[in-house]
Design a protein around this motif. Structure first.
Motif, PDB file in Angstrom:
ATOM      1  N   HIS A  12       0.825  -1.217   0.000  1.00  0.00           N
ATOM      2  CA  HIS A  12       0.000   0.000   0.000  1.00  0.00           C
ATOM      3  C   HIS A  12       0.861   1.270   0.000  1.00  0.00           C
ATOM      4  O   HIS A  12       0.676   2.171  -0.797  1.00  0.00           O
ATOM      5  CB  HIS A  12      -0.915   0.014   1.227  1.00  0.00           C
ATOM      6  CG  HIS A  12      -1.961  -1.053   1.212  1.00  0.00           C
ATOM      7  ND1 HIS A  12      -1.777  -2.285   1.794  1.00  0.00           N
ATOM      8  CD2 HIS A  12      -3.209  -1.057   0.692  1.00  0.00           C
ATOM      9  CE1 HIS A  12      -2.863  -3.013   1.625  1.00  0.00           C
ATOM     10  NE2 HIS A  12      -3.744  -2.296   0.959  1.00  0.00           N
ATOM     11  N   TYR A  56      14.130  -8.844   1.021  1.00  0.00           N
ATOM     12  CA  TYR A  56      14.943  -8.323   2.131  1.00  0.00           C
ATOM     13  C   TYR A  56      15.782  -9.433   2.786  1.00  0.00           C
ATOM     14  O   TYR A  56      16.803  -9.142   3.402  1.00  0.00           O
ATOM     15  CB  TYR A  56      14.049  -7.729   3.220  1.00  0.00           C
ATOM     16  CG  TYR A  56      13.180  -6.552   2.822  1.00  0.00           C
ATOM     17  CD1 TYR A  56      13.526  -5.693   1.786  1.00  0.00           C
ATOM     18  CD2 TYR A  56      12.003  -6.285   3.522  1.00  0.00           C
ATOM     19  CE1 TYR A  56      12.715  -4.618   1.459  1.00  0.00           C
ATOM     20  CE2 TYR A  56      11.195  -5.202   3.201  1.00  0.00           C
ATOM     21  CZ  TYR A  56      11.556  -4.375   2.163  1.00  0.00           C
ATOM     22  OH  TYR A  56      10.759  -3.308   1.833  1.00  0.00           O
ATOM     23  N   VAL A  75      11.166   1.115   2.510  1.00  0.00           N
ATOM     24  CA  VAL A  75       9.905   1.001   3.254  1.00  0.00           C
ATOM     25  C   VAL A  75      10.054  -0.201   4.188  1.00  0.00           C
ATOM     26  O   VAL A  75      10.370  -1.314   3.733  1.00  0.00           O
ATOM     27  CB  VAL A  75       8.716   0.809   2.285  1.00  0.00           C
ATOM     28  CG1 VAL A  75       7.414   0.620   3.066  1.00  0.00           C
ATOM     29  CG2 VAL A  75       8.598   1.990   1.332  1.00  0.00           C
TER      30      VAL A  75
END
Ligand SMILES: NC(=O)c1ccc[n+]([C@@H]2O[C@H](COP(=O)([O-])OP(=O)(O)OC[C@H]3O[C@@H](n4cnc5c(N)ncnc54)[C@H](OP(=O)(O)O)[C@@H]3O)[C@@H](O)[C@H]2O)c1
Length: 286
Positions: A12, A56, A75
């Motif tokens: 989002h 990640y 983020v």
């Protein structure tokens, strides 16, 4: 040509950030959407954004994905408990790739807060500061979207139940925080700065229930309970004990003031007021 990469670009927040970058005038071909699952970003590729695979937890993918990136919006991830290591992997790969600045989405007062989510952000901030890579830390406040998940239930029952007391929450929509992140990454003057971002005016859960009543046309009242009672109610609704404890801890944090800030860094970065709660809820209720 300056290239901008956004991690979590299929999520989002990441999507808001990519949209805001394009809106700010950056060519889609200069934007690199870093995603764990490229198929989730097919729509971004269709807009001309470069989509690259980056997990990640997998340093090899990160080095490849960050090749040629000038500015990186990191983020924060979703896998609680693994995030300090994951974020460190990204920072390490970014340093290796010669990224010129990393903008990181952190949590309110991450270095001193008792918020249950703070330690992983505190650890990431420390790695970032020690990396030698110029940075901007955006300590994002609460997303107002967090309160929409229970809206159908709130409307059906006519109440919101919680243990947040009269705690003030400086909430704002994700789109505001993402627009602020884009300002911080595209404009000069934010090198090695740490900002506390929060919506204003702040609201209590009673204020929120009143605003939801207006937005939905259904009376919703806030009923405050003890943390123990809240835990029992959540478990009774089907949450496992650990999740109920986590959600209750967030309410207790709100009551303590951990989600409140007097800072106007968000508004300064936006160059305008943050989106009023009533305006956000009216749009969401549609
Ligand atoms: N301030 C607040 O109120 C608040 C509330 C919730 C979360 N947050 C934080 O803000 C972040 C962004 O929020 P959001 O609403 O955009 O969350 P979201 O919609 O769940 O998106 C999270 C993104 O992170 C990606 N991701 C997770 N683990 C990853 C990994 N190991 N490698 C690469 N990508 C990974 C996800 O990829 P996939 O699509 O492949 O899963 C997804 O794109 C969250 O991740 C969390 O750290 C803040």
């Amino acid at each position: 040509m300056t290239t901008y990469a956004v991690t979590g670009a299929s999520g989002h927040f990441g999507r808001h950030a990519v949209s805001a970058l394009i809106k700010s005038g950056i060519a889609p071909s200069d934007i690199i959407a870093l995603v764990r699952t490229p198929s989730k970003a097919a729509d971004l590729a269709e807009q001309g954004v470069q989509v690259r695979a980056a997990d990640y937890s997998d340093p090899a993918t990160l080095s490849t994905a960050l090749d040629g990136v000038d500015l990186l919006l990191l983020v924060s991830g979703t896998e609680i408990g693994k995030r300090a290591e994951q974020h460190a992997n990204v920072i390490d790969a970014a340093k290796g790739a010669g990224v010129s600045r990393i903008v990181y989405t952190s949590a309110p007062r991450a270095d001193t807060s008792e918020l249950v989510l703070a330690p992983e952000h505190k650890a990431t901030e420390a790695v970032l500061r020690a990396s030698g890579v110029p940075f901007t830390i955006l300590r994002n406040g609460w997303y107002v979207e967090n309160y929409l998940g229970q809206l159908d239930h709130n409307r059906a029952s006519g109440e919101m139940v919680g243990a947040a007391g009269d705690g003030l929450v400086s909430g704002a929509p994700r789109a505001d925080y993402a627009a602020a992140a884009v300002a911080a990454i595209t404009q000069p003057g934010h090198e090695n700065a740490t900002y506390e971002l929060g919506g204003a005016p702040a609201f209590t859960m009673t204020d929120l229930a009143s605003a939801l009543t207006v937005a939905t046309g259904t009376t919703i009242e806030y009923r405050d309970v003890s943390p123990e009672e809240n835990q029992a109610i959540l478990e009774g609704a089907g949450l496992d004990a650990g999740t109920a404890e986590f959600v209750t801890a967030l309410d207790v944090a709100a009551k303590r003031g951990d989600l409140y800030t007097e800072s106007r860094d968000l508004q300064r970065l936006l160059g305008r007021d943050s989106t009023p709660l009533a305006e956000f809820l009216a749009a969401a209720a549609e």
